[in-house]
Design a protein around this motif. Structure first.
Motif, PDB file in Angstrom:
ATOM      1  N   ASP A 342      71.424 -45.736 -86.187  1.00 13.75           N
ATOM      2  CA  ASP A 342      71.866 -44.901 -85.070  1.00 13.75           C
ATOM      3  C   ASP A 342      72.046 -43.445 -85.483  1.00 13.75           C
ATOM      4  O   ASP A 342      72.098 -42.549 -84.639  1.00 13.75           O
ATOM      5  CB  ASP A 342      73.192 -45.428 -84.509  1.00 13.75           C
ATOM      6  N   LEU A 343      72.171 -43.211 -86.796  1.00  9.81           N
ATOM      7  CA  LEU A 343      72.288 -41.844 -87.287  1.00  9.81           C
ATOM      8  C   LEU A 343      71.100 -40.984 -86.869  1.00  9.81           C
ATOM      9  O   LEU A 343      71.211 -39.760 -86.755  1.00  9.81           O
ATOM     10  CB  LEU A 343      72.397 -41.842 -88.818  1.00  9.81           C
ATOM     11  N   PHE A 344      69.979 -41.610 -86.629  1.00 13.20           N
ATOM     12  CA  PHE A 344      68.750 -40.865 -86.352  1.00 13.20           C
ATOM     13  C   PHE A 344      68.337 -40.905 -84.886  1.00 13.20           C
ATOM     14  O   PHE A 344      67.418 -40.219 -84.487  1.00 13.20           O
ATOM     15  CB  PHE A 344      67.608 -41.426 -87.225  1.00 13.20           C
ATOM     16  N   ARG A 345      69.014 -41.717 -84.100  1.00 13.29           N
ATOM     17  CA  ARG A 345      68.678 -41.805 -82.689  1.00 13.29           C
ATOM     18  C   ARG A 345      69.405 -40.707 -81.907  1.00 13.29           C
ATOM     19  O   ARG A 345      70.521 -40.336 -82.226  1.00 13.29           O
ATOM     20  CB  ARG A 345      69.057 -43.174 -82.130  1.00 13.29           C
ATOM     21  N   HIS A 346      68.778 -40.236 -80.869  1.00  7.20           N
ATOM     22  CA  HIS A 346      69.387 -39.269 -79.947  1.00  7.20           C
ATOM     23  C   HIS A 346      69.714 -37.932 -80.610  1.00  7.20           C
ATOM     24  O   HIS A 346      70.569 -37.198 -80.135  1.00  7.20           O
ATOM     25  CB  HIS A 346      70.657 -39.844 -79.309  1.00  7.20           C
ATOM     26  N   VAL A 347      69.038 -37.607 -81.737  1.00  4.75           N
ATOM     27  CA  VAL A 347      69.234 -36.301 -82.361  1.00  4.75           C
ATOM     28  C   VAL A 347      68.258 -35.297 -81.759  1.00  4.75           C
ATOM     29  O   VAL A 347      68.642 -34.228 -81.306  1.00  4.75           O
ATOM     30  CB  VAL A 347      69.052 -36.383 -83.887  1.00  4.75           C
ATOM     31  N   PHE A 348      66.980 -35.689 -81.735  1.00  4.28           N
ATOM     32  CA  PHE A 348      65.947 -34.890 -81.087  1.00  4.28           C
ATOM     33  C   PHE A 348      65.118 -35.801 -80.196  1.00  4.28           C
ATOM     34  O   PHE A 348      64.972 -37.000 -80.470  1.00  4.28           O
ATOM     35  CB  PHE A 348      65.023 -34.234 -82.127  1.00  4.28           C
ATOM     36  N   ALA A 349      64.551 -35.222 -79.127  1.00  5.37           N
ATOM     37  CA  ALA A 349      63.641 -36.004 -78.287  1.00  5.37           C
ATOM     38  C   ALA A 349      62.447 -36.466 -79.108  1.00  5.37           C
ATOM     39  O   ALA A 349      61.988 -37.610 -78.987  1.00  5.37           O
ATOM     40  CB  ALA A 349      63.186 -35.172 -77.092  1.00  5.37           C
ATOM     41  N   GLU A 350      61.938 -35.579 -79.970  1.00  7.83           N
ATOM     42  CA  GLU A 350      60.877 -35.908 -80.920  1.00  7.83           C
ATOM     43  C   GLU A 350      61.421 -35.688 -82.322  1.00  7.83           C
ATOM     44  O   GLU A 350      61.698 -34.543 -82.702  1.00  7.83           O
ATOM     45  CB  GLU A 350      59.640 -35.030 -80.685  1.00  7.83           C
ATOM     46  N   PRO A 351      61.613 -36.743 -83.113  1.00 11.94           N
ATOM     47  CA  PRO A 351      62.192 -36.578 -84.456  1.00 11.94           C
ATOM     48  C   PRO A 351      61.368 -35.613 -85.311  1.00 11.94           C
ATOM     49  O   PRO A 351      60.134 -35.628 -85.266  1.00 11.94           O
ATOM     50  CB  PRO A 351      62.172 -37.995 -85.030  1.00 11.94           C
ATOM     51  N   THR A 352      62.045 -34.797 -86.074  1.00  9.66           N
ATOM     52  CA  THR A 352      61.374 -33.863 -86.974  1.00  9.66           C
ATOM     53  C   THR A 352      60.824 -34.623 -88.188  1.00  9.66           C
ATOM     54  O   THR A 352      61.276 -35.738 -88.488  1.00  9.66           O
ATOM     55  CB  THR A 352      62.350 -32.787 -87.461  1.00  9.66           C
ATOM     56  N   PRO A 353      59.888 -34.035 -88.913  1.00  7.08           N
ATOM     57  CA  PRO A 353      59.379 -34.708 -90.130  1.00  7.08           C
ATOM     58  C   PRO A 353      60.490 -35.004 -91.132  1.00  7.08           C
ATOM     59  O   PRO A 353      60.497 -36.064 -91.761  1.00  7.08           O
ATOM     60  CB  PRO A 353      58.377 -33.679 -90.688  1.00  7.08           C
ATOM     61  N   GLN A 354      61.435 -34.066 -91.278  1.00  8.74           N
ATOM     62  CA  GLN A 354      62.549 -34.305 -92.216  1.00  8.74           C
ATOM     63  C   GLN A 354      63.406 -35.485 -91.772  1.00  8.74           C
ATOM     64  O   GLN A 354      63.842 -36.300 -92.595  1.00  8.74           O
ATOM     65  CB  GLN A 354      63.422 -33.044 -92.315  1.00  8.74           C
ATOM     66  N   LEU A 355      63.626 -35.585 -90.455  1.00  6.86           N
ATOM     67  CA  LEU A 355      64.443 -36.691 -89.952  1.00  6.86           C
ATOM     68  C   LEU A 355      63.731 -38.030 -90.149  1.00  6.86           C
ATOM     69  O   LEU A 355      64.358 -39.029 -90.517  1.00  6.86           O
ATOM     70  CB  LEU A 355      64.757 -36.462 -88.471  1.00  6.86           C
TER      71      LEU A 355
END
Length: 382
Positions: A342-355
């Motif tokens: 869940d740490l990575f969900r709902h951070v960006f609409a399109e996850p960044t390469p770093q994420l």
């Protein structure tokens, strides 16, 4: 040059204020209904509904406070004594309207329809605030002071531009009126004539700082004049009075009349939060004086004096409030099942390469731990 030879000076143009300041001033005393002749015209059904909501709200505050003492909540800013403001804020809105609460307005969130346990998610220390803002039309509980006010103005202004029949109601404490966001929000709201209502719950203290050390204005409602909007002053413990004033301001905004600043004079009976020792900055006599002006006491007195106090209805409301508290206890006593991804969900609409890279690294670590099993001492995380 002689006096007769001096050029004639053109008198300055006469100045006329755009708005008569007197029309914006609040009444000298807080508006009240309970205990006045006007109370005879109040709908008994409305009084019973308000009473039931106040009973439920009081029980909710007590149960949430107990949960902090049991370690099930990280913190809880109680609104005990302020329930009339919270309930009225929820009831004054139509389904299409938006509520912008502060951290102390959990009860208003619940009164507007959010699940009682979900409303406490943020205060439990979870990573999100627990409810769908679009479904309920309630912004997240705002812990930074007054930052929700410009958001409310922006939403209200956007709704007006789109032609939506929407009003925003923003709640803030007396301490929040000392923030720059308060000034910016009221200034923009008045200039744009945004359909927004500001409700200041003046409970006497910004943590330990009393109002007289925050503002020298005759009242916080008087601040409205400087922005060009009407100010209203109301007894914040008089539930039907608060509902009346809020409803009038909401419908005024809806009809194109612009914003209103309302100050509800109330009192914070409990400490600022469970981490605060209120005895360091106020004495017990002051608290007891306000207990006599408790919103439940005032409303029950009105019902009894009018011969409208219905023991059966009150008992049913108390039982419903107790059932709500029991359900809240049971659900808050269950440990949440946490998913590290869940740490990575709902951070960006399109996850960044770093994420995505970080997500893959954590996924690999979790897979390795699962394969190694609990014997390593790092598996079965909660």
């Amino acid at each position: 040059m002689t006096v007769l030879e001096q050029p004639r000076r053109t008198p300055p143009p006469q100045w006329h204020p755009r708005v008569d300041p007197a029309s914006l001033l609040p009444d000298p005393e807080p508006y009240r209904l309970l205990g006045t002749p006007a109370a005879r015209d109040l709908d008994p059904e409305l009084l019973h509904r308000l009473h039931a909501e106040l009973l439920r709200g009081r029980r909710y505050n007590r149960q949430a406070t107990a949960l902090t003492q049991q370690g099930r909540l990280a913190v809880y800013p109680s609104s005990t004594g302020q329930e009339a403001c919270q309930i009225a804020a929820a009831l004054a809105l139509r389904p299409q309207d938006w509520l912008f609460p502060s951290y102390r307005d959990t009860l208003a969130v619940v009164a507007r329809g959010v699940d009682p346990a979900q409303a406490l998610t943020l205060l439990r220390g979870d990573w999100h605030h627990g409810y769908d803002v679009r479904e309920h039309r309630i912004a997240p509980l705002s812990t930074p002071l007054a930052t929700q006010l410009p958001h409310a103005v922006g939403l209200a202004h956007a709704a007006r531009l789109k032609g939506d029949d929407t009003v925003a109601l923003a709640l803030v404490g007396d301490g929040g009126t000392s923030e720059g966001d308060f000034h910016e929000a009221l200034n923009f709201a008045a200039v744009w004539q945004a359909p927004v209502v500001f409700l200041v719950q003046n409970n006497g203290f910004a943590i330990s700082v009393p109002l007289e050390k925050q503002s020298a204005a005759p009242s916080l409602a008087h601040k409205a004049v400087g922005y060009g909007m009407p100010g209203r002053l109301v007894d914040g413990n008089d539930a039907p009075a608060v509902l009346t004033v809020l409803s009038e301001a909401v419908e005024r905004a809806r009809s194109g009349g612009g914003p209103t600043l309302i100050e509800a004079v109330t009192y914070r009976v409990d400490a600022h939060t469970n981490a605060d020792d209120a005895t360091r900055y106020r004495d017990a006599d002051e608290v007891e004086t306000w207990r006599a002006h408790d919103p439940l006491v005032l409303l029950e007195r009105e019902l009894r004096e009018r011969g409208r106090y219905d023991e059966a209805r009150v008992r049913a409301a108390e039982e419903a409030a107790e059932a709500m508290a029991a359900d809240l206890r049971e659900r808050m006593n269950a440990d949440p099942e946490l998913d590290p991804m869940d740490l990575f969900r709902h951070v960006f609409a399109e996850p960044t390469p770093q994420l995505r890279e970080q997500q893959a690294l954590l996924g690999a670590e979790l897979a390795a731990e699962a394969e190694a099993g609990p014997a390593t001492g790092t598996g079965a995380r909660r």
